[in-house]
Write a protein that holds these residues in place. Structure first.
Motif, short mmCIF file in Angstrom:
data_model
loop_
_atom_site.label_atom_id
_atom_site.label_comp_id
_atom_site.label_asym_id
_atom_site.label_seq_id
_atom_site.Cartn_x
_atom_site.Cartn_y
_atom_site.Cartn_z
N GLN A 27 46.73 40.72 36.15
CA GLN A 27 45.96 40.74 37.39
C GLN A 27 46.24 39.45 38.15
O GLN A 27 46.23 38.36 37.58
CB GLN A 27 44.47 40.88 37.11
CG GLN A 27 44.11 42.27 36.62
CD GLN A 27 42.61 42.50 36.64
OE1 GLN A 27 41.83 41.60 36.41
NE2 GLN A 27 42.23 43.73 36.91
N LEU A 28 46.50 39.59 39.44
CA LEU A 28 46.78 38.46 40.31
C LEU A 28 45.87 38.53 41.53
O LEU A 28 45.56 39.62 42.01
CB LEU A 28 48.23 38.51 40.81
CG LEU A 28 49.35 38.46 39.79
CD1 LEU A 28 50.68 38.73 40.47
CD2 LEU A 28 49.37 37.10 39.11
N ASP A 29 45.50 37.37 42.03
CA ASP A 29 44.77 37.31 43.29
C ASP A 29 45.78 36.98 44.39
O ASP A 29 46.49 35.98 44.29
CB ASP A 29 43.68 36.25 43.25
CG ASP A 29 42.92 36.20 44.56
OD1 ASP A 29 42.21 37.17 44.85
OD2 ASP A 29 43.06 35.20 45.30
N ILE A 30 45.88 37.84 45.39
CA ILE A 30 46.74 37.58 46.54
C ILE A 30 45.85 37.56 47.77
O ILE A 30 45.37 38.60 48.22
CB ILE A 30 47.86 38.63 46.66
CG1 ILE A 30 48.74 38.63 45.42
CG2 ILE A 30 48.68 38.37 47.93
CD1 ILE A 30 49.83 39.68 45.42
N GLU A 31 45.61 36.35 48.25
CA GLU A 31 44.81 36.13 49.46
C GLU A 31 43.49 36.89 49.43
O GLU A 31 43.11 37.56 50.38
CB GLU A 31 45.65 36.45 50.70
CG GLU A 31 46.86 35.53 50.78
CD GLU A 31 47.79 35.81 51.95
OE1 GLU A 31 47.68 36.87 52.60
OE2 GLU A 31 48.64 34.94 52.20
N GLY A 32 42.80 36.79 48.29
CA GLY A 32 41.47 37.37 48.15
C GLY A 32 41.41 38.78 47.61
O GLY A 32 40.33 39.29 47.36
#
Length: 102
Positions: A27-32
């Motif tokens: 899981q990654l956060d990309i700009e929220g």
């Protein structure tokens, strides 16, 4: 905020660069927005910063490097399966002519 394992090379870019090998299911956060990777992305490979539409230009270091061949979701791997180069040769090579050093 974007996951520190993803690098933005230029504020104009619509791709991010993997700073580590990212396994499928990560899981990654990309700009929220939280994205779960469908496939493993190797170190140095590109990830879509946002959703891209077919034929949209891909920018890296603020320069066009190619275009997507179909719709691409945010966080999806950008590589030869969905990205076609727009590089043009800067010179031509004519094998029929030899250079002579005088």
């Amino acid at each position: 905020m974007t996951d520190p394992r993803l690098i933005l090379l230029s504020p104009d870019d619509n791709c991010l660069i993997a700073a580590a090998r990212l396994e499928a299911g990560t899981q990654l956060d990309i700009e929220g927005e939280t994205i779960t990777l469908a496939k493993t992305i190797d170190l140095g490979h590109k990830v879509a910063r946002r959703a891209l539409v077919k034929d949209e230009k891909v920018l890296r270091y603020g320069a066009v490097i190619g275009h997507v061949t179909g719709a691409v979701a945010r966080g999806e791997h950008l590589h030869t399966h969905n990205l076609e180069s727009d590089y043009l040769p800067t010179y031509t090579h004519d094998a029929g002519h030899a250079f002579v050093n005088h």
